[in-house]
Design an enzyme around this catalytic site. Structure first.
Site, PDB file in Angstrom:
ATOM      1  N   SER A 113     -18.688 -14.541  24.799  1.00 19.29           N
ATOM      2  CA  SER A 113     -18.001 -14.683  26.049  1.00 19.29           C
ATOM      3  C   SER A 113     -18.846 -13.806  26.771  1.00 19.29           C
ATOM      4  O   SER A 113     -19.081 -12.507  26.706  1.00 19.29           O
ATOM      5  CB  SER A 113     -16.445 -14.322  25.988  1.00 19.29           C
ATOM      6  N   TYR A 137     -19.399 -17.186  32.518  1.00 20.07           N
ATOM      7  CA  TYR A 137     -18.477 -17.291  33.483  1.00 20.07           C
ATOM      8  C   TYR A 137     -19.242 -17.095  35.038  1.00 20.07           C
ATOM      9  O   TYR A 137     -20.091 -16.086  35.048  1.00 20.07           O
ATOM     10  CB  TYR A 137     -17.404 -16.201  33.634  1.00 20.07           C
ATOM     11  N   THR A 163     -18.676 -22.289  31.456  1.00 19.73           N
ATOM     12  CA  THR A 163     -17.168 -22.499  31.429  1.00 19.73           C
ATOM     13  C   THR A 163     -16.747 -22.839  33.024  1.00 19.73           C
ATOM     14  O   THR A 163     -16.935 -21.825  33.753  1.00 19.73           O
ATOM     15  CB  THR A 163     -16.270 -21.379  30.993  1.00 19.73           C
ATOM     16  N   LYS A 246     -18.767 -26.674  29.944  1.00 18.83           N
ATOM     17  CA  LYS A 246     -17.243 -26.757  29.136  1.00 18.83           C
ATOM     18  C   LYS A 246     -16.010 -27.009  30.152  1.00 18.83           C
ATOM     19  O   LYS A 246     -16.226 -26.216  31.109  1.00 18.83           O
ATOM     20  CB  LYS A 246     -17.059 -25.264  28.486  1.00 18.83           C
ATOM     21  N   HIS A 270      -9.497 -25.590  27.864  1.00 21.39           N
ATOM     22  CA  HIS A 270      -9.156 -24.083  27.819  1.00 21.39           C
ATOM     23  C   HIS A 270      -7.984 -23.846  26.887  1.00 21.39           C
ATOM     24  O   HIS A 270      -7.278 -22.772  26.929  1.00 21.39           O
ATOM     25  CB  HIS A 270      -9.202 -23.284  29.104  1.00 21.39           C
TER      26      HIS A 270
END
Length: 381
Positions: A113, A137, A163, A246, A270
């Site tokens: 992440s 992100y 994402t 995603k 999510h």
């Protein structure tokens, strides 16, 4: 093989979750287990699997089973990947490093992440030659987003998972009631604090010594609610890695993504953490798969992965039967990490992979290619 003594870590997801509830802090457990609003989407993700039943076949040679899958010209031993979960230090001090070690041992791809507790480079070093993807992100500060992409590529990651369902964090009542957001305590922000582009935002100030200012800057640039499909070209121009988006739940978004040249899609809500009352991810999967097949002429050159609700081997089989090329595992391995660090993650993965292998064989299939929509049927209720 069964042992004379019970296993060290819980086998069922329900027992695993309860053990984590007992051992983690109230805040950490709430952050991992919680979802948006009333958490109806979290519950719906779980219930959706019960709407599909496996129809086992008999008298087929399943003595040798092949669970391998190929994604972006690389073969993986199973269709299971580890979903990106941020700020893992709140459940265990070794965080992503422990997860990377367990994943590497079992050749399970890990998706790191953006808000990991250890840096892109540190997790990449721990993975070594084991496959790793990086989850982005998409920061509103394009220089930060570009820097993250460059760092991920330099660190050896093999794909970028973007994402897109989190331009802002969802309304998560558990966290609000506890007054808890780990990022405000400078957890899960190491990638930002050590990033040269992010540091430029602070005019030379050391983020670790000026945490209040740095966290405010992080909040200001974490996501970008202004993104549109036209922005994908900017992303594609800045990395040679495959781009997997995603958060896809609507077939029209899947068609648009294919037309825009994305390399893969992940059907996900999510884990129920963003929109209370959202469609269960499994319910969205068949229509998204059909849309991708239509857009690509049926050759499935754009893989479709599934996330949100995988708990057992039978869940993996049902997702594959509905068209998923691979699945992402989330909360179960986070609970394993919290309970037992690297050993806990390894136990969760070993149990899931053993369960999957047995379920595939007992369903009458010797490989993933034999699992299709004829393998399941809708439950009569």
């Amino acid at each position: 093989m069964l042992e004379d003594e019970p296993p060290e870590f819980p086998v069922s997801f329900e027992d695993l979750e309860e053990r984590a509830r007992e051992e983690l802090s109230e805040e950490a457990f709430a952050y991992v287990a919680g979802g948006a609003g009333s958490e109806s989407t979290v519950a719906a993700n779980d219930r959706a699997f019960d709407d599909w039943q496996i129809v086992p076949r008999i008298m087929r040679d399943v003595s040798d089973r092949d669970l391998s899958v190929e994604l972006f010209d690389r073969e993986y031993p199973s269709p299971v990947m580890l979903a990106p979960i941020g700020v893992q230090s709140i459940v265990h001090e070794d965080a992503e490093l422990a997860v990377a070690r367990a994943a590497s041992d079992l050749e399970v791809p890990m998706i790191c992440s953006s808000v990991s507790s250890y840096s892109i480079e540190e997790v990449g070093d721990e993975l070594g030659e084991s496959p790793g993807w990086f989850q982005l992100y998409w920061s509103s500060d394009r220089s930060v987003a570009a820097s993250f992409l460059e760092r991920a590529e330099d660190a050896g990651y093999e794909a970028v998972v973007v994402t897109l369902d989190t331009p802002k964090m969802g309304w998560r009542e558990r966290d609000i009631e506890l007054g808890y957001l780990p990022f405000l305590e400078a957890q899960g922000v190491k990638n930002y604090f050590e990033d040269p582009a992010f540091r430029d935002r602070l005019d030379g100030a050391d983020p670790w010594e000026n945490q209040e200012e740095a966290i405010a800057s992080w909040q200001a640039c974490f996501g970008d609610a202004s993104l549109t499909w036209d922005d994908l070209e900017w992303l594609q121009d800045r990395t040679d890695l495959p781009i997997v988006i995603k958060g896809v739940l609507h077939p029209d978004d899947a068609r648009e993504a294919v037309e825009r040249g994305v390399d893969g899609l992940i059907v996900s809500n999510h884990g129920g953490r963003q929109v209370d009352g959202a469609i269960p991810a499994l319910d969205a999967l068949p229509e998204v798969v059909d849309a991708v097949d239509d857009a690509t002429g049926g050759d499935r050159e754009v893989p479709v992965l599934f996330d949100s609700g995988i708990r057992r081997g039978s869940d993996v089989v049902r997702a594959v039967a509905l068209g998923a090329d691979a699945v992402l595992l989330g909360r179960p391995y986070a609970y394993g990490l919290g309970i037992g660090g690297e050993d806990g993650v390894r136990a969760v993965l070993e149990n899931l992979l053993a369960d999957l292998d047995l379920t595939v064989g007992l369903s009458g299939c010797a490989c993933l290619e034999e699992i299709d929509r004829a393998t399941i049927r809708r439950a009569d209720r």
